[in-house]
Design a protein around this motif. Structure first.
Motif, PDB file in Angstrom:
ATOM      1  N   ALA A 142     -20.595  28.322   7.192  1.00  0.00           N
ATOM      2  CA  ALA A 142     -20.585  29.616   6.791  1.00  0.00           C
ATOM      3  C   ALA A 142     -19.474  30.382   7.771  1.00  0.00           C
ATOM      4  N   TYR A 143     -19.474  30.210   9.065  1.00  0.00           N
ATOM      5  CA  TYR A 143     -18.284  30.623   9.850  1.00  0.00           C
ATOM      6  C   TYR A 143     -17.316  29.950   9.507  1.00  0.00           C
ATOM      7  N   LEU A 144     -17.171  28.377   9.488  1.00  0.00           N
ATOM      8  CA  LEU A 144     -15.786  27.680   9.254  1.00  0.00           C
ATOM      9  C   LEU A 144     -15.055  28.053   7.909  1.00  0.00           C
ATOM     10  N   THR A 145     -16.043  28.513   7.051  1.00  0.00           N
ATOM     11  CA  THR A 145     -15.425  29.038   5.602  1.00  0.00           C
ATOM     12  C   THR A 145     -15.124  30.396   5.361  1.00  0.00           C
ATOM     13  N   THR A 146     -15.598  31.147   6.271  1.00  0.00           N
ATOM     14  CA  THR A 146     -15.450  32.572   6.061  1.00  0.00           C
ATOM     15  C   THR A 146     -14.377  33.418   7.053  1.00  0.00           C
TER      16      THR A 146
ATOM     17  N   THR B  68     -30.092  23.286   8.183  1.00  0.00           N
ATOM     18  CA  THR B  68     -29.919  24.850   8.331  1.00  0.00           C
ATOM     19  C   THR B  68     -28.826  25.044   9.376  1.00  0.00           C
ATOM     20  N   THR B  69     -28.632  24.415  10.418  1.00  0.00           N
ATOM     21  CA  THR B  69     -27.679  24.648  11.306  1.00  0.00           C
ATOM     22  C   THR B  69     -26.473  24.411  10.822  1.00  0.00           C
TER      23      THR B  69
ATOM     24  N   ALA C 181     -26.824  33.630   6.912  1.00  0.00           N
ATOM     25  CA  ALA C 181     -26.510  31.956   6.253  1.00  0.00           C
ATOM     26  C   ALA C 181     -27.586  31.203   6.714  1.00  0.00           C
ATOM     27  N   LEU C 182     -28.372  31.533   7.690  1.00  0.00           N
ATOM     28  CA  LEU C 182     -29.575  30.740   8.363  1.00  0.00           C
ATOM     29  C   LEU C 182     -30.728  31.240   7.445  1.00  0.00           C
ATOM     30  N   ALA C 183     -30.977  32.429   7.152  1.00  0.00           N
ATOM     31  CA  ALA C 183     -31.799  32.664   6.230  1.00  0.00           C
ATOM     32  C   ALA C 183     -31.887  32.215   4.789  1.00  0.00           C
ATOM     33  N   MET C 184     -30.835  32.208   4.164  1.00  0.00           N
ATOM     34  CA  MET C 184     -30.408  31.674   2.856  1.00  0.00           C
ATOM     35  C   MET C 184     -30.616  30.079   2.779  1.00  0.00           C
ATOM     36  N   ALA C 185     -30.237  29.156   3.919  1.00  0.00           N
ATOM     37  CA  ALA C 185     -30.489  27.961   3.971  1.00  0.00           C
ATOM     38  C   ALA C 185     -32.093  27.747   4.060  1.00  0.00           C
TER      39      ALA C 185
END
Length: 283
Positions: free
Chosen positions: A202-206, A195-196, A181-185
């Protein structure tokens, strides 16, 4: 062989990760845009400062790092602000001291726990007294640890707690959710703190948040995850949607919902990314 990082560097990177997480708008958590849950950002800044030297203590075992960090935090701010952060970052900090790759070091750290690690982590959890802890049939942390190693205790808790699961699956969520997620951002041209925010969302929705599950039950945690995925779908962080995220932030806090585990994993992701960069490694 690649050299390990000095303790001062590990402490600085840990502190920076904690502060960077606070700068980002993370719905339901404490952050620079809004306080919540009877806590303010200053509590977390102080916690990062006082726990950093203990987290990075050269040669210290994981349990001692966690216990030292928690005790320093409680003494400084009078409440638990970083137990989950310390549990996730302590193995990374110990691994960063070793030669070889960070992944190799982490694998070694996760395989070498003993009874002292369990005793120290149990003591740290009792001292922090996180919300919704409840009771366990075996290896209950409110009692003195009687397991031969921390690994056994974490395996027992893994089905109900993402942080415990990390100790059993090689910190998979950091590598499978956080770092991508960080790399994609970054690839989309986002800059910090957005980015943070992307990592947190990503964590919240996964995955269902363990902190919400402890306090409100597994079904509610899954409902929050599903709602977040629906509500935040299509949200473009490049547009810096402060109003939309603050609206959701207020809604979560009004319902007493704190996705604290998502925030803990966000800090750990930033810390891991910084350690890899400092060691000139790529995953």
């Amino acid at each position: 062989m690649r050299a390990g990082l000095p303790a001062a560097t590990v402490a600085d990177l840990y502190r920076a990760a904690c502060l960077a997480e606070l700068d980002a708008l993370k719905p339901g958590n404490v952050h620079a845009y809004a306080s919540g849950h009877r806590m303010v950002t200053a509590d977390f800044v102080t916690s990062a400062d006082v726990s950093a030297p203990l987290l990075a203590a050269p040669g210290a075992r994981v349990g001692a790092r966690v216990r030292g960090g928690v005790e320093a935090t409680i003494a400084a701010v009078g409440q638990n602000t970083n137990l989950g952060i310390l549990l996730l970052c302590a193995p990374l900090a110990r691994a960063a001291e070793a030669g070889g790759t960070l992944a190799e070091g982490l694998s070694t750290v996760l395989s070498e726990f003993d009874a002292s690690d369990a005793a120290d982590v149990f003591a740290a959890i009792r001292r922090a007294n996180p919300g919704g802890l409840g009771k366990a049939a075996r290896h209950d942390v409110t009692e003195t640890a009687s397991v031969p190693s921390l690994s056994e205790a974490m395996a027992e808790a893994a089905p109900r707690d993402r942080i415990a699961r990390a100790y059993t699956d090689g910190f998979r969520d950091l590598f499978a959710i956080g770092l991508p997620a960080l790399a994609m951002a970054r690839g989309r041209g986002l800059v910090a703190p957005w980015t943070t925010t992307a990592v947190h969302l990503a964590y919240l929705t996964t995955v269902p948040d363990s902190h919400i599950a402890r306090k409100h039950g597994a079904e509610r945690a899954e409902a929050v995850r599903a709602e977040a995925a629906t509500r935040l779908a299509g949200l473009d962080l490049a547009e810096q949607p402060v109003a939309a995220l603050l609206d959701y932030d207020s809604a979560l806090k009004a319902d007493g919902l704190n996705p604290g585990t998502s925030a803990d994993f966000t800090v750990a992701t930033l810390f891991l990314d910084a350690l890899l960069a400092a060691r000139d490694e790529r995953i």
